[in-house]
Design a protein around this motif. Structure first.
Motif, mmCIF file in Angstrom:
data_model
loop_
_atom_site.group_PDB
_atom_site.id
_atom_site.type_symbol
_atom_site.label_atom_id
_atom_site.label_comp_id
_atom_site.label_asym_id
_atom_site.label_seq_id
_atom_site.Cartn_x
_atom_site.Cartn_y
_atom_site.Cartn_z
ATOM 1 N N PHE A 71 -40.876 9.618 15.601
ATOM 2 C CA PHE A 71 -41.233 10.970 16.037
ATOM 3 C C PHE A 71 -40.617 12.017 15.112
ATOM 4 N N LEU A 72 -39.350 11.805 14.768
ATOM 5 C CA LEU A 72 -38.675 12.778 13.905
ATOM 6 C C LEU A 72 -39.280 12.827 12.503
ATOM 7 N N VAL A 73 -39.733 11.681 12.016
ATOM 8 C CA VAL A 73 -40.360 11.672 10.694
ATOM 9 C C VAL A 73 -41.680 12.459 10.716
ATOM 10 N N LEU A 74 -42.433 12.275 11.798
ATOM 11 C CA LEU A 74 -43.702 13.017 11.933
ATOM 12 C C LEU A 74 -43.464 14.526 12.003
ATOM 13 N N THR A 75 -42.535 14.913 12.872
ATOM 14 C CA THR A 75 -42.259 16.348 13.011
ATOM 15 C C THR A 75 -41.498 16.873 11.788
ATOM 16 N N GLY A 76 -40.654 16.012 11.216
ATOM 17 C CA GLY A 76 -39.898 16.411 10.024
ATOM 18 C C GLY A 76 -40.819 16.700 8.847
ATOM 19 N N THR A 77 -41.877 15.904 8.712
ATOM 20 C CA THR A 77 -42.841 16.137 7.631
ATOM 21 C C THR A 77 -43.506 17.500 7.811
ATOM 22 N N LEU A 78 -43.860 17.795 9.068
ATOM 23 C CA LEU A 78 -44.497 19.083 9.358
ATOM 24 C C LEU A 78 -43.517 20.237 9.110
ATOM 25 N N TRP A 79 -42.294 20.060 9.584
ATOM 26 C CA TRP A 79 -41.255 21.091 9.435
ATOM 27 C C TRP A 79 -40.970 21.341 7.952
ATOM 28 N N GLN A 80 -40.924 20.258 7.172
ATOM 29 C CA GLN A 80 -40.694 20.392 5.730
ATOM 30 C C GLN A 80 -41.834 21.187 5.070
ATOM 31 N N SER A 81 -43.075 20.872 5.476
ATOM 32 C CA SER A 81 -44.233 21.591 4.920
ATOM 33 C C SER A 81 -44.155 23.073 5.273
ATOM 34 N N LEU A 82 -43.801 23.373 6.533
ATOM 35 C CA LEU A 82 -43.716 24.778 6.954
ATOM 36 C C LEU A 82 -42.611 25.521 6.212
ATOM 37 N N LEU A 83 -41.476 24.850 6.025
ATOM 38 C CA LEU A 83 -40.374 25.475 5.286
ATOM 39 C C LEU A 83 -40.791 25.762 3.850
ATOM 40 N N LEU A 84 -41.487 24.795 3.245
ATOM 41 C CA LEU A 84 -41.947 24.987 1.864
ATOM 42 C C LEU A 84 -42.929 26.149 1.776
ATOM 43 N N ILE A 85 -43.844 26.221 2.746
ATOM 44 C CA ILE A 85 -44.820 27.318 2.754
ATOM 45 C C ILE A 85 -44.088 28.651 2.878
ATOM 46 N N PHE A 86 -43.098 28.705 3.773
ATOM 47 C CA PHE A 86 -42.324 29.931 3.963
ATOM 48 C C PHE A 86 -41.618 30.334 2.668
ATOM 49 N N ILE A 87 -40.967 29.371 2.034
ATOM 50 C CA ILE A 87 -40.221 29.683 0.804
ATOM 51 C C ILE A 87 -41.176 30.112 -0.315
ATOM 52 N N PHE A 88 -42.288 29.395 -0.447
ATOM 53 C CA PHE A 88 -43.256 29.765 -1.497
ATOM 54 C C PHE A 88 -43.832 31.162 -1.235
ATOM 55 N N ALA A 89 -44.039 31.454 0.044
ATOM 56 C CA ALA A 89 -44.664 32.744 0.369
ATOM 57 C C ALA A 89 -43.706 33.916 0.206
ATOM 58 N N PHE A 90 -42.428 33.707 0.558
ATOM 59 C CA PHE A 90 -41.516 34.853 0.589
ATOM 60 C C PHE A 90 -40.484 34.899 -0.534
ATOM 61 N N LEU A 91 -40.179 33.778 -1.128
ATOM 62 C CA LEU A 91 -39.117 33.793 -2.136
ATOM 63 C C LEU A 91 -39.617 33.580 -3.565
#
Lengths: 172, 272
Positions: free
Chosen positions: A98-118
């Motif tokens: 479960f954590l790997v599934l949600t972790g993959t999603l969380w990692q993607s969202l963090l990357l999108i956030f960083i790419f978008a704002f930083l």
């Protein structure tokens, strides 16, 4: 310190596996993500956090063009898992899945956030969203394989401890 | 003070690590084109392993075709058949050598035709994640390489060097989402910006009135300061014309098959 060294060595080996010569795979398993999640379930804030940051920097040396990107992402991922770890049964194999599934999603969202704002690289978000289902599936397969390996290893140890004359006999 | 540190140990650890991560990231963003000591060390440590795997996979391939195949034929006990198969295996090996020779000759021809000062390199590894499009090559500073140099093959543009160690370098492929370069259409001389999309390419900022049709060849414009003018980049696949916008968005098919990248040329003195 010793623990940190072994984690980094394992991380280096996993990174090496990820960079093996060009394959035809559309998506490859994110083995370092699996390691960071496992650290989040078992390690302290300081040791695990330092390890996650260094593992991310290690990944950045062989991936993308921005040193520190995965360092930041892995650290945030570790903190998220670590914050939840005390309320979860860390021994459950299903939890890791479960954590790997949600972790993959969380990692993607963090990357999108960083790419978008930083940063100025704004073309990755579409790629991340498009890749997520396949990436999650591949990571899931890698986690299953990892859990099976751990299962075999544990069973092998138990069998070894039951054998007459075994050094492990009688140990818990 | 000690009491305070003990009491807030966890929040302080979290804060400290987060600040460190942010500092490392922001410091690197400012000095993007340079290869740091950490990156050089990891690339140098990874190089021999990747070279080793490259050599071992080649040997295993040969063992597979020669040894195991012969064992199987011995079981069948058909001597002539085995002989035939062995010859076929050798032919296959020779074919592989012939193909490698053809590819290298093509690269050499390109280098001689264009009078380019270039270094040939082998691709020994790829990006550690599925998100980015980079490859590792087996040449580095010792061979005259540095960050920013263009990388090509006979079919067209591959990318540019982003990190460089003593004997290895990392190349950012043109298909990476952070990759962009100035291009022009060979037939109409229309200018635009070519961007990577992971697996393909697109051409942005081509004005609506520009004459571009599917099948047009897209070349480097030579204005970015990295790639020389006139190198093939892609072919126009599809054009999406917006009714109200100023520009047309064009999907491209890369000239290079990036899934089969084996040998590349690094241009040492690109002449834009």
């Amino acid at each position: 310190m010793k623990k940190l060294f072994w984690v980094l060595l394992l991380g280096f080996l996993l990174l090496f596996l990820e960079t093996l010569p060009p394959s035809r795979l559309a998506c490859k398993p994110d083995l370092l993500l699996l390691l960071v999640i496992s650290l989040g379930l078992r390690q302290t804030w300081l040791t695990g956090g330092t390890a996650a940051l260094l593992l991310g920097i290690l990944r950045d040396c062989m991936s993308g063009s921005e040193l520190g990107l995965h360092g930041l992402v892995f650290l945030l991922l570790f903190f998220t898992v670590r914050a939840m770890a005390e309320h979860l049964n860390s021994e459950s194999p299903l939890l890791l899945v479960f954590l790997v599934l949600t972790g993959t999603l969380w990692q993607s969202l963090l990357l999108i956030f960083i790419f978008a704002f930083l940063t100025e690289a704004n073309g990755y978000w579409a790629l991340l969203l498009r890749q997520y289902p396949l990436q999650a599936l591949v990571n899931l397969a890698a986690t299953t394989a990892f859990l099976m390996l751990v299962g075999f290893w544990r069973r092998g140890r138990q069998r070894g401890s039951r054998r007459p004359g075994s050094l492990l006999r009688g140990r818990p | 003070m000690l009491e305070f540190l003990r009491k807030y140990r966890t929040p302080l650890t979290v804060l400290g690590l987060l600040l460190t991560a942010l500092l490392i990231y922001s410091a690197n963003l400012r000095e993007k084109p340079r290869t740091s000591a950490v990156e050089r060390t990891v690339l140098t440590a990874m190089g021999p392993l990747l070279r080793g795997v490259d050599a071992v996979t080649g040997s295993i391939g040969q063992v597979w075709t020669r040894y195991f195949w012969l064992v199987e034929t011995a079981r069948e006990n058909e001597r002539l058949r085995a002989e035939n198969r062995r010859l076929r295996a050798e032919f296959k090996t020779h074919s592989e050598l012939r193909l490698a020779n053809q590819r290298l000759q093509k690269l050499l021809g390109l280098r001689q035709e264009a009078g380019l000062n270039a270094v040939g390199a082998r691709v020994i590894g790829e990006d550690a994640s599925s998100l980015f499009r980079t490859v590792v090559i087996d040449k580095g500073r010792r061979d005259g390489l540095r960050e920013g140099l263009p990388v090509i093959v006979a079919e067209g543009v591959v990318g540019r060097i982003i990190r460089c160690a003593e004997r290895e370098a990392r190349v950012l492929l043109v298909t990476d989402a952070s990759s962009a370069m100035a291009v022009l259409v060979q037939r109409s001389r229309a200018r635009a910006i070519c961007r990577g999309h992971g697996n393909g390419l697109s051409m942005d900022y081509a004005l609506l009135q520009e004459d571009i049709v599917p099948g047009d060849l897209v070349l480097t414009a030579g204005t970015g300061g990295i790639f020389p003018k006139g190198l093939p980049v892609a072919t126009v696949l599809r054009i999406d014309e917006s009714k109200y916008g100023l520009f047309q968005t064009i999907r491209l098919v890369p000239a290079v098959d990036f899934s089969r990248l084996e040998e590349v040329l690094v241009l040492l003195d690109p002449q834009p």
